[in-house]
Structures are given as C-alpha cells and as structure tokens.
Design a protein around this motif. Structure first.
Motif, mmCIF file in Angstrom:
data_model
loop_
_atom_site.group_PDB
_atom_site.id
_atom_site.type_symbol
_atom_site.label_atom_id
_atom_site.label_comp_id
_atom_site.label_asym_id
_atom_site.label_seq_id
_atom_site.Cartn_x
_atom_site.Cartn_y
_atom_site.Cartn_z
ATOM 1 N N ILE A 3 5.037 -6.361 -14.022
ATOM 2 C CA ILE A 3 4.633 -7.702 -14.438
ATOM 3 C C ILE A 3 5.798 -8.432 -15.113
ATOM 4 C CG2 ILE A 3 3.136 -8.972 -16.051
ATOM 5 C CD1 ILE A 3 1.672 -8.017 -13.493
ATOM 6 N N THR A 4 6.518 -7.739 -15.995
ATOM 7 C CA THR A 4 7.651 -8.353 -16.703
ATOM 8 C C THR A 4 8.742 -8.796 -15.735
ATOM 9 O OG1 THR A 4 7.191 -7.020 -18.660
ATOM 10 C CG2 THR A 4 9.378 -7.995 -18.518
ATOM 11 N N ILE A 5 9.047 -7.939 -14.754
ATOM 12 C CA ILE A 5 10.073 -8.281 -13.755
ATOM 13 C C ILE A 5 9.650 -9.529 -12.979
ATOM 14 C CG2 ILE A 5 11.122 -7.532 -11.576
ATOM 15 C CD1 ILE A 5 11.059 -4.639 -12.883
ATOM 16 N N ALA A 6 8.387 -9.569 -12.546
ATOM 17 C CA ALA A 6 7.893 -10.736 -11.806
ATOM 18 C C ALA A 6 7.927 -11.984 -12.679
ATOM 19 C CB ALA A 6 6.468 -10.475 -11.308
ATOM 20 N N GLY A 32 -2.701 -7.013 -0.908
ATOM 21 C CA GLY A 32 -3.567 -8.019 -1.515
ATOM 22 C C GLY A 32 -2.869 -9.366 -1.586
ATOM 23 N N LYS A 33 -3.545 -10.319 -2.166
ATOM 24 C CA LYS A 33 -2.981 -11.672 -2.288
ATOM 25 C C LYS A 33 -1.921 -11.705 -3.395
ATOM 26 C CE LYS A 33 -6.976 -14.234 -0.590
ATOM 27 N NZ LYS A 33 -6.379 -14.416 0.722
ATOM 28 N N PRO A 34 -0.783 -12.368 -3.122
ATOM 29 C CA PRO A 34 0.259 -12.461 -4.146
ATOM 30 C C PRO A 34 -0.169 -13.369 -5.292
ATOM 31 C CG PRO A 34 0.854 -13.770 -2.231
ATOM 32 C CD PRO A 34 -0.416 -13.058 -1.878
ATOM 33 N N PHE A 35 0.387 -13.133 -6.457
ATOM 34 C CA PHE A 35 0.115 -14.018 -7.592
ATOM 35 C C PHE A 35 1.369 -14.164 -8.437
ATOM 36 C CE2 PHE A 35 -0.963 -9.746 -9.027
ATOM 37 C CZ PHE A 35 -0.511 -9.691 -10.331
ATOM 38 N N MET A 36 1.410 -15.253 -9.189
ATOM 39 C CA MET A 36 2.526 -15.520 -10.092
ATOM 40 C C MET A 36 2.119 -15.118 -11.515
ATOM 41 S SD MET A 36 5.038 -16.908 -8.313
ATOM 42 C CE MET A 36 6.090 -17.717 -9.521
ATOM 43 N N VAL A 37 3.104 -14.735 -12.304
ATOM 44 C CA VAL A 37 2.858 -14.424 -13.714
ATOM 45 C C VAL A 37 3.408 -15.584 -14.533
ATOM 46 C CG1 VAL A 37 3.219 -12.779 -15.580
ATOM 47 C CG2 VAL A 37 3.147 -11.963 -13.209
ATOM 48 N N GLU A 38 2.515 -16.298 -15.199
ATOM 49 C CA GLU A 38 2.940 -17.441 -16.014
ATOM 50 C C GLU A 38 3.726 -16.948 -17.235
ATOM 51 O OE1 GLU A 38 2.479 -20.470 -14.848
ATOM 52 O OE2 GLU A 38 1.327 -19.663 -13.161
ATOM 53 N N MET A 50 -1.347 -8.182 -16.264
ATOM 54 C CA MET A 50 -1.415 -6.719 -16.206
ATOM 55 C C MET A 50 -2.831 -6.259 -15.885
ATOM 56 S SD MET A 50 0.827 -4.778 -19.118
ATOM 57 C CE MET A 50 -0.100 -3.279 -18.971
ATOM 58 N N GLN A 51 -3.785 -6.903 -16.533
ATOM 59 C CA GLN A 51 -5.195 -6.586 -16.288
ATOM 60 C C GLN A 51 -5.565 -6.914 -14.844
ATOM 61 O OE1 GLN A 51 -7.375 -5.202 -18.472
ATOM 62 N NE2 GLN A 51 -9.042 -5.251 -16.999
ATOM 63 N N HIS A 52 -5.093 -8.063 -14.376
ATOM 64 C CA HIS A 52 -5.388 -8.493 -13.002
ATOM 65 C C HIS A 52 -4.796 -7.502 -12.002
ATOM 66 C CE1 HIS A 52 -6.078 -11.094 -9.578
ATOM 67 N NE2 HIS A 52 -4.781 -11.040 -9.275
ATOM 68 N N ARG A 93 -9.368 -2.400 -6.779
ATOM 69 C CA ARG A 93 -10.209 -3.051 -5.768
ATOM 70 C C ARG A 93 -9.681 -2.755 -4.354
ATOM 71 N NH1 ARG A 93 -10.251 -7.222 -2.545
ATOM 72 N NH2 ARG A 93 -8.217 -8.013 -3.212
ATOM 73 N N LEU A 94 -8.364 -2.871 -4.176
ATOM 74 C CA LEU A 94 -7.770 -2.618 -2.865
ATOM 75 C C LEU A 94 -7.965 -1.169 -2.434
ATOM 76 C CD1 LEU A 94 -4.453 -4.640 -3.343
ATOM 77 C CD2 LEU A 94 -6.360 -5.272 -1.850
ATOM 78 N N THR A 95 -7.840 -0.253 -3.388
ATOM 79 C CA THR A 95 -8.047 1.176 -3.088
ATOM 80 C C THR A 95 -9.482 1.413 -2.641
ATOM 81 O OG1 THR A 95 -6.357 1.818 -4.702
ATOM 82 C CG2 THR A 95 -7.935 3.521 -4.030
#
Length: 195
Positions: free
Chosen positions: A127-130, A162-168, A178-180, A187-189
């Motif tokens: 998450i931090t890297i993203a 899964g669908k990509p997302f951005m970390v604000e 992180m929770q998401h 969910r994907l598993t």
C-alpha cells in the motif's frame, strides 16, 4: 533472459496441465507502472503470475536471503527480482520499487506472508509503495499447485485479477486501503474456490 525463461516455464506448465487459467485480465492497466499484490502459497504462483503478464515483465520483490544463495541469487536477479531486507528495512524498500514504477514497470508483491506480523508488514508495504508512487494497485489471487511436485501431479492452477484502485494520500487513506486490499484478496480467493 526474462522472456526466454518465461517461455520455457509456460511450455513446462502447459505440458503438465498446470498453466493457470486466468480470469479478470481486463482489470490490468494497459500501460504505465503499477503494483500487483497477489496471494502467495508456494513458488508456482510466481511462475504463473509472471507467465500471465507476457509480453510485459514483472519485477518481483523478494526476501534478501534468497539472493545470498549461490546460483539462485544470480538467477532471480536475471529474472527481475530485487532484494528486500524484511528484518531491517531501509530506504531501498521504497526507493527501488518507486523507481521501477516511475519507469513504467510492474512491481509484484506477495503481501500474504506465513506469519501474521509479516502478513501485516507486507500489506502495508504494498500500500505504501502504491501511495508514494501514485500508482494503481491490482489485487490478485492464485489457487493451484504450490511446487514442482504439484505440477508433476498435473494439479490445475487458477489466477484471478481484481479491479485496480488508487491509494489516496494520508494515514487514514493508507489504513483504509490496507483493509480494502485484505478484503479483496480474501474475496478473490473465495471467488476462485467457487469456480
């Protein structure tokens, strides 16, 4: 060397019926750098993840100890892996992947370690890297053979993006992401298990 090795691995997995059936490839960004955060239960998932992205290459984050092993260290370096010292993480933990993403590369991280503390640290790292790279993060799940033994037994493999997302920006956004990510990997598993 990466593309040659990926072709050899692809043929090997296909011959043994263990090349992962891939779902959700439409979720992968078409260009630019991004992070893939995939579940991890062995080393065959690394092969299937790498093969699924051809012609694009993945730069995998790998624990430093692997690079100390004679022969293996040289090989994984040739295959775009870069070392991370999980016990004493320094600035390079963020610096190397940020630079790779800036150059338009894909960084692969397996944030589901064997120990719960490691698991949390790796999720936070992804998450931090993203977040710092202002890059999308793509959650992914793999189910299938864990090792060569499983491949030779012709166990089937499945991979779901899964669908990509951005970390604000901000601490709260990082924690929410992180929770998401954790929820998405679960969910994907479960979705793969139901197929």
């Amino acid at each position: 060397m990466y593309k040659f090795a990926a072709t050899v691995v692809k043929v090997f997995l296909m011959i043994n019926g263990s090349k992962a059936k891939v779902y959700g490839q439409e979720n992968l960004p078409k260009d630019g750098g991004f992070v893939i955060a995939c579940t991890h239960n062995g080393y065959v998932d690394i092969f299937n993840l790498g093969v699924s992205m051809i012609p694009r290459e993945i730069h995998f984050m790998a624990k430093k100890q692997l690079f100390d092993m004679k022969g293996l260290g040289w090989l994984i370096k040739q295959l775009n892996a870069f070392p991370v010292d999980r016990d004493n993480p320094g600035p390079s933990v963020i610096k190397i992947p940020r630079q790779l993403i800036k150059e338009g590369n894909i960084v692969g991280i397996f944030p589901s370690g064997t120990r719960s503390a490691e698991n949390t640290d790796l999720k936070a790292g992804a998450i931090t890297i993203a977040q710092l790279s202002k890059a999308q993060i793509v959650p992914a799940a793999y189910i299938g053979p864990r090792n060569i033994k499983g491949v030779l037994k012709r166990e089937k493999g499945y991979l779901l993006y899964g669908k990509p997302f951005m970390v604000e920006s901000g601490k709260e956004a990082r924690e929410a992401s992180m929770q998401h990510l954790e929820e998405e990997l679960a969910r994907l598993t479960n979705e793969l298990k139901a197929k």
